[in-house]
Design a protein around this motif. Structure first.
Motif, short mmCIF file in Angstrom:
data_model
loop_
_atom_site.label_atom_id
_atom_site.label_comp_id
_atom_site.label_asym_id
_atom_site.label_seq_id
_atom_site.Cartn_x
_atom_site.Cartn_y
_atom_site.Cartn_z
N LYS A 1 0.84 -1.21 0.00
CA LYS A 1 0.00 0.00 0.00
C LYS A 1 0.87 1.25 0.00
CE LYS A 1 -3.66 2.27 2.69
NZ LYS A 1 -4.50 2.18 3.90
N PHE A 2 1.95 1.26 0.80
CA PHE A 2 2.85 2.41 0.81
C PHE A 2 3.47 2.63 -0.57
CE2 PHE A 2 3.92 1.37 5.53
CZ PHE A 2 2.65 1.81 5.90
N LEU A 3 3.87 1.53 -1.22
CA LEU A 3 4.54 1.66 -2.51
C LEU A 3 3.57 2.10 -3.61
CD1 LEU A 3 6.82 -1.52 -2.32
CD2 LEU A 3 7.52 0.86 -2.07
N ARG A 4 2.30 1.70 -3.48
CA ARG A 4 1.31 2.15 -4.47
C ARG A 4 0.94 3.62 -4.27
NH1 ARG A 4 -0.99 -3.03 -3.41
NH2 ARG A 4 -2.43 -2.06 -1.93
N SER A 5 1.14 4.13 -3.05
CA SER A 5 0.81 5.52 -2.74
C SER A 5 2.04 6.21 -2.18
CB SER A 5 -0.35 5.58 -1.73
OG SER A 5 -1.48 4.87 -2.20
N PRO A 6 2.98 6.65 -3.06
CA PRO A 6 4.22 7.27 -2.57
C PRO A 6 4.00 8.49 -1.69
CG PRO A 6 4.37 6.73 -4.91
CD PRO A 6 2.94 6.53 -4.51
N ASP A 7 2.84 9.16 -1.85
CA ASP A 7 2.58 10.34 -1.01
C ASP A 7 2.49 9.97 0.46
OD1 ASP A 7 2.58 11.92 -3.23
OD2 ASP A 7 0.40 11.99 -3.44
N SER A 8 2.16 8.70 0.76
CA SER A 8 2.04 8.28 2.16
C SER A 8 3.40 8.26 2.85
CB SER A 8 1.42 6.88 2.24
OG SER A 8 2.25 5.91 1.61
N LEU A 9 4.51 8.36 2.08
CA LEU A 9 5.85 8.34 2.65
C LEU A 9 6.44 9.73 2.84
CD1 LEU A 9 7.33 5.40 0.52
CD2 LEU A 9 6.30 5.26 2.77
N LYS A 10 5.67 10.77 2.53
CA LYS A 10 6.21 12.12 2.60
C LYS A 10 6.17 12.70 4.00
CE LYS A 10 5.31 13.37 -2.22
NZ LYS A 10 4.62 14.30 -3.14
N THR A 11 5.21 12.27 4.83
CA THR A 11 5.14 12.78 6.20
C THR A 11 6.22 12.13 7.05
OG1 THR A 11 2.74 13.08 5.97
CG2 THR A 11 3.66 13.08 8.21
N ILE A 12 7.10 12.96 7.64
CA ILE A 12 8.24 12.45 8.40
C ILE A 12 7.84 12.28 9.86
CG2 ILE A 12 10.63 12.87 9.02
CD1 ILE A 12 10.08 12.34 6.05
N ALA A 13 8.35 11.22 10.48
CA ALA A 13 8.03 10.93 11.88
C ALA A 13 8.62 12.00 12.79
CB ALA A 13 8.56 9.56 12.26
N ASP A 14 7.99 12.20 13.96
CA ASP A 14 8.48 13.17 14.95
C ASP A 14 9.91 12.83 15.36
OD1 ASP A 14 6.09 14.48 14.85
OD2 ASP A 14 5.23 13.39 16.56
N PHE A 15 10.67 13.87 15.71
CA PHE A 15 12.09 13.71 16.01
C PHE A 15 12.38 14.21 17.42
CE2 PHE A 15 16.42 15.50 15.95
CZ PHE A 15 17.13 14.35 15.66
N ASP A 16 12.98 13.41 18.27
CA ASP A 16 13.34 13.79 19.63
C ASP A 16 14.86 13.80 19.74
OD1 ASP A 16 13.85 14.09 22.30
OD2 ASP A 16 12.36 12.64 22.98
N PRO A 17 15.49 14.98 19.79
CA PRO A 17 16.96 15.04 19.79
C PRO A 17 17.58 14.34 20.98
CG PRO A 17 16.03 17.18 20.36
CD PRO A 17 14.88 16.33 19.90
#
Length: 975
Positions: free
Chosen positions: A876-892
């Motif tokens: 599903k992710f590969l069929r919808s590349p837009d689903s991979l654009k949102t980046i996960a939250d980052f905790d330094p």
């Protein structure tokens, strides 16, 4: 000269007593500043206003140091060049070991903006000494040298750093130190290269070898020579590492016959001992019944009266012929048959290959002669392993003498015979024979029969066996059904026969005690026709046919109704539907078979793997070294097929049978799998001396190393595509009920098309080689960082625990080969997981992918997704590349390995520098200071871009800029 007001002799004393470099491996020193104890003649630039030389007398010896401290004079570019350093031809890489002190910039008022706390190391090659000629452009930078500890106040902190310079090809080289505005003192410089020392291993002598070799390869192959009185079929070899250590012995020398290994030499066998072949075994004590051997004997001779067969090994005891059989008895039947039986010899001579033979003599009066072929033995007269035999075709009124001889494998070498003899007499040679048969009374359904027998030698209490059957018609020639009757008299009345039908009869006479003669010839008799029986017969036939037709019609209707119901599934309702399955659902699923369930492991190999002739396999280049031997890149050219590249795992000489079974066990597992994302087994070589496992060749090697080498070159979409292939392979294994137990990026191989394939199905071997990544439990070892908590605690390995491991693999892939949990210890990893800590999202990791990781790491294994769900989500992710654009939250805090703002004792950190120092990252102090990040509260407010903008690189960035974790390279980072 004083170093900024601090007495030189003081810090020299501190340095001499605190810096000591252990030489666990042999090194050859090219330059040693401390050992010189004199003027070094190094060239500073500029000559009068840069580096300065200081000297002090300590314990009667002159010690020299170089220092520079121009921090208050603006921009600096001060160089210090060594004298010409001659290079040994074999040393293509050298190590530069520095001892130095760096002053804290904060101790200089008003100079903090231009002050530096690092300096640069350079080198330049030359075929001749150029004297005082000095050109900066000829030098190449080796590294920027930063201190681990900075000197502040009167307490000096001496740093030691080692860097590698090379590859070198010319006759010599210069080193140069560039100061760009620091306050530093260079206390020592040692330039050396490492040597693998001369050694004797496995009875092979290896010469001293320069580490790295002429081409600076990681492993340099060195040939050895066997010690005296030792030989080797394959040339013994060792690999010399760049660190001057010997690794991976290949080939083995073995002591010659008559010699045994004592330490690293071959010694003659002592008197009373022997060794018959080339092997690693020790000399053995001469076996039983042998003469005492001399020094260096290869065998022990037998004592008198004892022997060995040509097939007996020299390690076997000498043996003797057996004693005679015991308790020979005969059992005579009234029909002239004889049964002989006996007990085994009391002494078998020390062997278990005892056989028996029977000889016979027949005596009539006083005349005796061999029985010859007139007596038939069952099963035969010789080669008997059982202690009984039957004798037939004996004649009456004769005496028979039977001799039974016991023999074993060495009886042929001795004149002694081991026999027992018995004589018996016979009364009957054969039972009476039926000579004629006739009908006493005939009816339509019965016959009364009687028969006569020969008058010769008729015993009492004779019985008869009568067999009869219908005489077959031409259409019934293949039908033979007999009725058998056992009778006390020579007559019988037979009823229930068919009218007007011919029957065949035969009779056999039987004597009490079990003897039986031959059957008579067939006698044919027929019954009379039955009057007016035809109408009744027709009625019965009609009634039977009607009943049969009705039953057949009923069965046809039932079958049609069932077929109609199956073709119309929409008519099924309710829970009844669960009892109907489509043909695909009914198709049996192939299930993995554990090869260890086979009593003979070789059977499993032959069942699941194809045998390859070694002439079809060509080795081309060593690409690695495993536990059992070398791994080669090669080619496979089978008849009728084109040549294909392959990987070849070999089994080193001198292996044990268990090692061979473990080696081939992985092939027995791989041979059961057939999937585009599972490493393909081409076949095995087992029937020849050198066992091999041949698999498809994966050009790009292990996934973790490939990701590290190509860090930052692939998009998230490409990385998810690689994960989809791995998940597909694991779904296939799960469907076959196979649990991998060691799923990790190091066990995934990548081919030239970037297709990922699951490999390494030999868990115990991997774990034995990977002490850092394992945790010892009562049940063995498991890879802690990749293993689900229930598998660690209770050793419950299931497909769900493989899903947890797949989540770790996802993190490794998205982090471009970073080590899971960084440099946390195994104990810290387990503690953190049990406290609900999970790996943070790698930098630039899509949120959807990280959420899938977290689902794989659910504590309750029943709530984790199965591999079928994982494959569907990744598709599903590969069929919808837009689903991979949102980046996960980052905790330094988590991303740079600090889950809290306080130390291990619970007290808060007083500064950002203290925090960075606690996690061995003080080299980034300047980055935080220049960015104005001076409090821990400010650190907690930082975002992804903030960390990146100040120059700190975390997983996901190019490797040369990535945050480097201290410590040696770990073995579980490579296949």
């Amino acid at each position: 000269m004083d170093f900024l007001g601090i007495k030189c002799h003081f810090f020299l004393f501190v340095f001499i007593n605190s810096v000591f470099i252990s030489e666990q491996t042999k090194v050859e020193v090219l330059l040693d500043m401390r050992a010189a104890r004199g003027e070094m003649g190094w060239l500073p630039s500029p000559f009068a206003n840069g580096w300065e030389i200081d000297q002090r007398v300590v314990n009667g010896s002159q010690l020299y140091t170089y220092s520079v401290c121009k921090v208050e004079e603006g921009e600096q570019d001060n160089w210090l060049r060594t004298t010409f350093i001659q290079r040994q031809p074999a040393a293509s890489r050298v190590f530069v070991e520095l001892g130095f002190i760096v002053r804290d910039c904060s101790s200089f008022d008003g100079a903090s903006l231009t002050c530096k706390e690092t300096f640069n190391l350079h080198y330049a090659e030359s075929d001749a000494d150029v004297g005082t000629s000095f050109h900066k452009t000829q030098f190449r930078k080796v590294a920027t040298i930063a201190p681990d500890e900075i000197t502040a106040g009167s307490e000096l902190r001496v740093n030691t750093e080692t860097r590698t310079v090379g590859p070198l090809s010319q006759k010599g080289f210069y080193l140069a130190f560039q100061d760009i505005g620091a306050c530093i003192a260079l206390l020592s410089l040692r330039v050396y290269y490492k040597v693998c020392p001369a050694t004797v291993q496995s009875l092979a002598v290896f010469p001293e070898t320069v580490a790295g070799g002429a081409e600076s390869q990681a492993l340099q192959e060195v040939a050895g020579a066997c010690v005296e009185n030792a030989v080797s079929q394959d040339k013994p070899r060792l690999y010399c590492t760049v660190d001057g250590e010997w690794l991976v012995p290949v080939g083995q020398c073995q002591c010659s016959p008559g010699f045994e290994a004592v330490g690293e030499a071959c010694r003659e066998c002592q008197p009373g001992f022997f060794k018959e072949s080339v092997s690693t075994e020790m000399c053995e004590l001469c076996p039983k019944n042998t003469e005492e051997s001399a020094t260096g004997s290869q065998s022990c001779g037998c004592k008198g009266g004892f022997y060995r067969t040509p097939e007996d090994p020299q390690t076997a005891a000498c043996t003797a012929p057996p004693s005679p059989p015991l308790k020979l008895v005969t059992t005579l039947t009234p029909v002239g048959k004889l049964k002989l039986s006996w007990s085994p010899p009391s002494d078998t001579g020390g062997r278990d290959d005892v056989t028996y033979s029977v000889a016979c003599e027949r005596c009539e009066g006083t005349v005796c002669q061999p029985c010859g072929d007139k007596v038939r033995f069952d099963p035969g007269p010789s080669g008997l392993q059982d202690t009984r035999v039957g004798a037939g075709d004996l004649e009456p009124l004769l005496n028979y003498t039977f001799t039974v001889e016991a023999r074993n494998g060495v009886s042929q070498f001795s004149a002694r015979r081991s026999t027992s003899t018995i004589t018996t007499a016979l009364q009957y040679t054969e039972p009476p024979k039926v000579t004629s048969m006739h009908v006493d009374k005939r009816g339509s359904t019965s016959l009364a029969l009687s028969w006569t027998v020969s008058q010769r030698a008729q015993p009492q209490n004779m019985r008869y066996e009568l067999m009869y059957r219908k005489k077959e018609k031409d259409s019934e020639k293949d039908i033979t059904t007999y009725t058998v009757l056992v009778l006390e008299n020579n007559s019988v009345q037979i009823s229930d026969l068919a009218p007007d039908t011919a029957y065949l009869f035969r009779v056999q006479a039987q004597i009490p005690g079990g003897g039986a003669g031959k059957y008579s010839e067939d006698f044919k008799f027929a019954t009379l026709p039955e009057v007016d029986s035809q109408p009744q017969g027709n009625t019965a036939v009609i009634v039977g046919a009607a009943a049969g037709g009705g039953a057949m019609l009923f069965l046809v209707v039932v079958v049609l109704l069932i077929r109609k119901r199956r073709r119309n599934p929409t008519t099924r309702q309710g829970h009844e539907d669960t009892y109907f399955s489509s043909p695909e659902q009914l198709k049996p699923l192939k299930t993995y078979v554990d090869p260890h369930t086979y009593e003979d492991p070789n059977t499993a190999v032959l069942k699941f793997a194809s045998e390859i002739h070694p002439s079809h396999v060509t080795k081309q280049k060593v690409i690695g070294a495993g536990e059992f031997g070398e791994v080669y890149r090669g080619a496979l050219k089978a008849p009728g097929h084109k040549e294909v590249p392959v990987a070849i795992k070999t089994l080193k000489p001198g292996y044990t049978e268990k090692q061979r079974q473990d080696f081939l066990g992985e092939a027995s597992i791989m041979g059961q799998f057939c999937h585009q994302n599972i490493i393909r087994l081409e076949g095995v070589v087992t029937k020849y001396k050198h066992a091999m496992i041949v698999t498809e060749y994966m050009e790009n090697g292990a996934l973790d190393k490939y990701l590290r080498d190509h860090d930052g070159e692939m998009t998230s979409y490409q990385l998810v595509g690689m994960l989809r292939g791995i998940a597909g392979g694991m779904k296939y294994l799960s469907d076959m009920s196979y649990v991998h137990r060691d799923l990790a990026a190091r066990n995934i191989l990548v081919n030239s098309n970037l297709v990922c394939k699951v490999s390494d199905f030999g868990l115990s071997r991997v774990l034995e080689d990977d002490q850092e990544g394992t945790y010892t439990t009562s049940g063995g070892k498991i890879p802690i960082r990749w293993t689900a908590p229930e598998a660690i605690a209770y050793r419950k390995f299931t497909s769900a625990s493989d899903v947890w491991s797949f989540g770790i693999v996802m993190w490794e892939v998205m982090a471009c080969g970073e080590r899971p949990y960084w440099d946390m210890s195994n104990h810290e990893v387990m503690k953190a997981i049990n406290e609900a800590f999970r790996l943070p999202a790698p930098m630039d990791c899509p949120s959807t992918v990280y959420q899938l990781m977290l689902r794989c790491w659910l504590q309750d294994r029943s709530k984790r997704p199965c591999f079928n769900d994982i494959v569907s989500l990744l598709d599903k992710f590969l069929r919808s590349p837009d689903s991979l654009k949102t980046i996960a939250d980052f905790d330094p805090r988590v991303s740079i390995r600090l889950p809290s703002t306080s130390g291990s004792d619970g007290s808060p950190f007083r500064s950002v520098s203290e925090w960075l120092e606690s996690i061995k990252m003080s080299q980034y102090s300047e980055n935080f200071t220049c960015a104005g990040i001076v409090t821990m509260e400010q650190v907690l407010q930082m975002k992804n871009e903030d960390i990146r903008n100040i120059g700190v690189r975390l997983p996901g960035a190019p490797k040369e800029n990535r945050l480097q974790y201290p410590g040696p390279e770990r073995p579980d980072q490579h296949t």
